[in-house]
Design a protein around this motif. Sequence first.
Motif, PDB file in Angstrom:
ATOM      1  N   THR A 179     -61.914  -1.613  28.078  1.00  0.00           N
ATOM      2  CA  THR A 179     -61.758  -0.342  27.388  1.00  0.00           C
ATOM      3  C   THR A 179     -61.986  -0.545  25.895  1.00  0.00           C
ATOM      4  OG1 THR A 179     -60.043   0.209  29.006  1.00  0.00           O
ATOM      5  CG2 THR A 179     -60.284   1.681  27.119  1.00  0.00           C
ATOM      6  N   LEU A 180     -62.636   0.434  25.297  1.00  0.00           N
ATOM      7  CA  LEU A 180     -63.022   0.382  23.894  1.00  0.00           C
ATOM      8  C   LEU A 180     -62.406   1.550  23.142  1.00  0.00           C
ATOM      9  CD1 LEU A 180     -64.947  -0.729  21.602  1.00  0.00           C
ATOM     10  CD2 LEU A 180     -66.702   0.781  22.572  1.00  0.00           C
ATOM     11  N   VAL A 181     -61.725   1.279  22.026  1.00  0.00           N
ATOM     12  CA  VAL A 181     -61.205   2.330  21.143  1.00  0.00           C
ATOM     13  C   VAL A 181     -62.085   2.369  19.909  1.00  0.00           C
ATOM     14  CG1 VAL A 181     -59.231   3.107  19.774  1.00  0.00           C
ATOM     15  CG2 VAL A 181     -58.852   1.961  21.967  1.00  0.00           C
ATOM     16  N   THR A 182     -62.693   3.523  19.636  1.00  0.00           N
ATOM     17  CA  THR A 182     -63.610   3.634  18.515  1.00  0.00           C
ATOM     18  C   THR A 182     -63.200   4.780  17.598  1.00  0.00           C
ATOM     19  OG1 THR A 182     -65.135   5.191  19.588  1.00  0.00           O
ATOM     20  CG2 THR A 182     -65.482   2.848  20.007  1.00  0.00           C
ATOM     21  N   GLY A 183     -63.810   4.812  16.436  1.00  0.00           N
ATOM     22  CA  GLY A 183     -63.552   5.863  15.467  1.00  0.00           C
ATOM     23  C   GLY A 183     -64.047   5.425  14.107  1.00  0.00           C
ATOM     24  N   PRO A 184     -64.263   6.364  13.190  1.00  0.00           N
ATOM     25  CA  PRO A 184     -64.703   6.002  11.841  1.00  0.00           C
ATOM     26  C   PRO A 184     -63.686   5.116  11.131  1.00  0.00           C
ATOM     27  CG  PRO A 184     -64.984   8.357  12.243  1.00  0.00           C
ATOM     28  CD  PRO A 184     -64.182   7.815  13.386  1.00  0.00           C
ATOM     29  N   SER A 185     -64.124   4.458  10.098  1.00  0.00           N
ATOM     30  CA  SER A 185     -63.252   3.580   9.328  1.00  0.00           C
ATOM     31  C   SER A 185     -62.055   4.347   8.774  1.00  0.00           C
ATOM     32  CB  SER A 185     -64.053   2.959   8.171  1.00  0.00           C
ATOM     33  OG  SER A 185     -63.253   2.105   7.405  1.00  0.00           O
ATOM     34  N   GLY A 186     -60.869   3.767   8.924  1.00  0.00           N
ATOM     35  CA  GLY A 186     -59.664   4.366   8.358  1.00  0.00           C
ATOM     36  C   GLY A 186     -58.937   5.347   9.253  1.00  0.00           C
ATOM     37  N   GLU A 223     -62.232   7.835  21.757  1.00  0.00           N
ATOM     38  CA  GLU A 223     -62.701   8.116  20.393  1.00  0.00           C
ATOM     39  C   GLU A 223     -61.573   8.733  19.582  1.00  0.00           C
ATOM     40  OE1 GLU A 223     -65.586   8.305  17.322  1.00  0.00           O
ATOM     41  OE2 GLU A 223     -65.927   7.562  19.361  1.00  0.00           O
ATOM     42  N   LEU A 224     -61.280   8.142  18.414  1.00  0.00           N
ATOM     43  CA  LEU A 224     -60.257   8.683  17.523  1.00  0.00           C
ATOM     44  C   LEU A 224     -60.905   9.561  16.455  1.00  0.00           C
ATOM     45  CD1 LEU A 224     -57.818   5.690  16.840  1.00  0.00           C
ATOM     46  CD2 LEU A 224     -57.793   7.348  18.699  1.00  0.00           C
ATOM     47  N   GLY A 225     -60.386  10.778  16.333  1.00  0.00           N
ATOM     48  CA  GLY A 225     -60.848  11.679  15.294  1.00  0.00           C
ATOM     49  C   GLY A 225     -59.797  11.832  14.216  1.00  0.00           C
ATOM     50  N   PRO A 226     -59.913  12.869  13.370  1.00  0.00           N
ATOM     51  CA  PRO A 226     -58.925  13.090  12.318  1.00  0.00           C
ATOM     52  C   PRO A 226     -57.552  13.433  12.906  1.00  0.00           C
ATOM     53  CG  PRO A 226     -60.933  14.378  11.939  1.00  0.00           C
ATOM     54  CD  PRO A 226     -61.016  13.849  13.329  1.00  0.00           C
ATOM     55  N   LEU A 227     -56.509  13.148  12.152  1.00  0.00           N
ATOM     56  CA  LEU A 227     -55.161  13.545  12.553  1.00  0.00           C
ATOM     57  C   LEU A 227     -54.984  15.053  12.388  1.00  0.00           C
ATOM     58  CD1 LEU A 227     -52.900  10.799  10.910  1.00  0.00           C
ATOM     59  CD2 LEU A 227     -53.341  11.093  13.345  1.00  0.00           C
ATOM     60  N   ALA A 228     -54.238  15.661  13.300  1.00  0.00           N
ATOM     61  CA  ALA A 228     -53.876  17.066  13.141  1.00  0.00           C
ATOM     62  C   ALA A 228     -52.881  17.201  11.992  1.00  0.00           C
ATOM     63  CB  ALA A 228     -53.265  17.594  14.435  1.00  0.00           C
ATOM     64  N   GLU A 229     -52.752  18.429  11.463  1.00  0.00           N
ATOM     65  CA  GLU A 229     -51.874  18.635  10.308  1.00  0.00           C
ATOM     66  C   GLU A 229     -50.429  18.260  10.622  1.00  0.00           C
ATOM     67  OE1 GLU A 229     -50.497  22.183   7.219  1.00  0.00           O
ATOM     68  OE2 GLU A 229     -52.413  22.316   8.271  1.00  0.00           O
ATOM     69  N   ASN A 230     -49.951  18.636  11.801  1.00  0.00           N
ATOM     70  CA  ASN A 230     -48.558  18.289  12.141  1.00  0.00           C
ATOM     71  C   ASN A 230     -48.368  16.783  12.274  1.00  0.00           C
ATOM     72  OD1 ASN A 230     -50.163  18.471  14.607  1.00  0.00           O
ATOM     73  ND2 ASN A 230     -48.258  18.144  15.704  1.00  0.00           N
ATOM     74  N   GLU A 231     -49.424  16.058  12.710  1.00  0.00           N
ATOM     75  CA  GLU A 231     -49.331  14.603  12.788  1.00  0.00           C
ATOM     76  C   GLU A 231     -49.300  13.976  11.399  1.00  0.00           C
ATOM     77  OE1 GLU A 231     -51.600  13.660  17.008  1.00  0.00           O
ATOM     78  OE2 GLU A 231     -52.818  13.979  15.214  1.00  0.00           O
ATOM     79  N   CYS A 232     -50.077  14.543  10.467  1.00  0.00           N
ATOM     80  CA  CYS A 232     -50.051  14.055   9.083  1.00  0.00           C
ATOM     81  C   CYS A 232     -48.667  14.243   8.468  1.00  0.00           C
ATOM     82  CB  CYS A 232     -51.096  14.787   8.248  1.00  0.00           C
ATOM     83  SG  CYS A 232     -52.811  14.406   8.640  1.00  0.00           S
ATOM     84  N   LEU A 233     -48.086  15.412   8.691  1.00  0.00           N
ATOM     85  CA  LEU A 233     -46.754  15.682   8.145  1.00  0.00           C
ATOM     86  C   LEU A 233     -45.714  14.734   8.736  1.00  0.00           C
ATOM     87  CD1 LEU A 233     -46.821  19.593   8.200  1.00  0.00           C
ATOM     88  CD2 LEU A 233     -46.957  18.117   6.188  1.00  0.00           C
ATOM     89  N   GLU A 234     -45.833  14.477  10.039  1.00  0.00           N
ATOM     90  CA  GLU A 234     -44.904  13.543  10.684  1.00  0.00           C
ATOM     91  C   GLU A 234     -45.076  12.135  10.115  1.00  0.00           C
ATOM     92  OE1 GLU A 234     -43.905  11.752  15.143  1.00  0.00           O
ATOM     93  OE2 GLU A 234     -45.292  13.441  14.927  1.00  0.00           O
ATOM     94  N   ALA A 235     -46.330  11.747   9.860  1.00  0.00           N
ATOM     95  CA  ALA A 235     -46.593  10.425   9.297  1.00  0.00           C
ATOM     96  C   ALA A 235     -45.995  10.294   7.899  1.00  0.00           C
ATOM     97  CB  ALA A 235     -48.097  10.165   9.250  1.00  0.00           C
ATOM     98  N   ILE A 236     -46.113  11.335   7.088  1.00  0.00           N
ATOM     99  CA  ILE A 236     -45.548  11.312   5.736  1.00  0.00           C
ATOM    100  C   ILE A 236     -44.037  11.135   5.805  1.00  0.00           C
ATOM    101  CG2 ILE A 236     -45.121  12.711   3.670  1.00  0.00           C
ATOM    102  CD1 ILE A 236     -47.891  13.966   4.108  1.00  0.00           C
TER     103      ILE A 236
END
Length: 388
Positions: free
Chosen positions: A84-91, A249-262
């Motif tokens: 299995t391969l997990v991919t996505g843009p840098s960062g 494939e990993l895309g951008p974080l959703a807004e609620n995920e960003c808030l949870e991360a903060i």
Amino acid sequence: LKEKVRQSKHGFREGYQDARTLGEWIYEDLIEIIGSLFPIDDVTPESSESNRHLAIAKHYRIGFAGRNKEKQTLSRLTSRQRCTLVTGPSGTGKSASLSNWLLDGSSPRTIKRRGVLRRMLGRRTEAARKAVDIVRFAGATDESSAAPRLAYSIIAELRQRLLLDRSLPADTTTALTEFESWLEQAGKVADVQLVIAGLEKVGLDAHDTLNWLPSSPPDGVSIVVSMRSDPDEGQPIDAMRDAGWGAVELGPLAENECLEAIESTLAHYGKHVANANKLLSEMSSRTPRFLRTFLEDIRVYGEFGETGEQLRERIDWYLDSADESELHQRVIQRWQDDYQRDRPDLVRDALCLIALSHRGLEETEILQLLGDENGPLPRYVWTPVHAA
């Protein structure tokens, strides 16, 4: 309080003359405690390398948020197939997602076997089989900086943990060619899950990667790797897909995920912000790496004065960054402002040495190169930069 300390059962010393003496006493006490908890006889090169990578994986748990759907997809894929391969843009947090998926226990613990007869025989011995996870972050240590050395370190850990009766490869090049046969031997006695984050850093092309990491691993073995989806030409993502690797494939974080991360990242350090939504709205990037870099640096500031000028000004200064690259430049500038009192140009010289090295430098090498005629750079000068 002092009298209670004097009467305690723990070792006690008093009457230090200066801060340096106090530091030496603390250092001696810590060395004694660590030595009693972790006897040196229990440490081997294989266990040391394994523990380094496990520590990196645990660090990725700090402030991790979201990716539940992606982790569920990864669990579903790994339960069906062996690669299995997990991919996505840098960062985008591939290494963090892989670490949390593994440490949360989301990964399937039974490797699907081929054939009806093998599955039937497997049920009888399943309870007796060990489950072994081998975790590596490519490029994070000297032993993981190139494919041959990475293969050798994995083989050495398998041999130690599973007590395999076989001599280690003669050299790292031999390890690469023998790698699949070692996996086959390990898979006979245990369910082995090999997790490699940042596979693009080992510097192999598509053909060599698929030769080293077989798309059809032996029974009892599964392989999960992560790799940038914006690699240089010749990287093996397309070839791995064509060879049958499952992909997440990993895309951008959703807004609620960003808030949870903060909130969770700052909470880990006993901090919080009054308005995380406003903070998020002012960010030029919402990648997990931008968030983590920004939060890790503003946490060193406090709200001093009636209006908390220092923290607010520092937040505004960081958020004025046009992108992730400029944010990193500002972080480095902060290091230069804070950590060069005892050694001018320390940050610049250290980063230049690392940049000019072929495969990075060990910490002891950096201390030697930054030292002078009196010896290596003292650790009390280097440690704040290293920690940052």
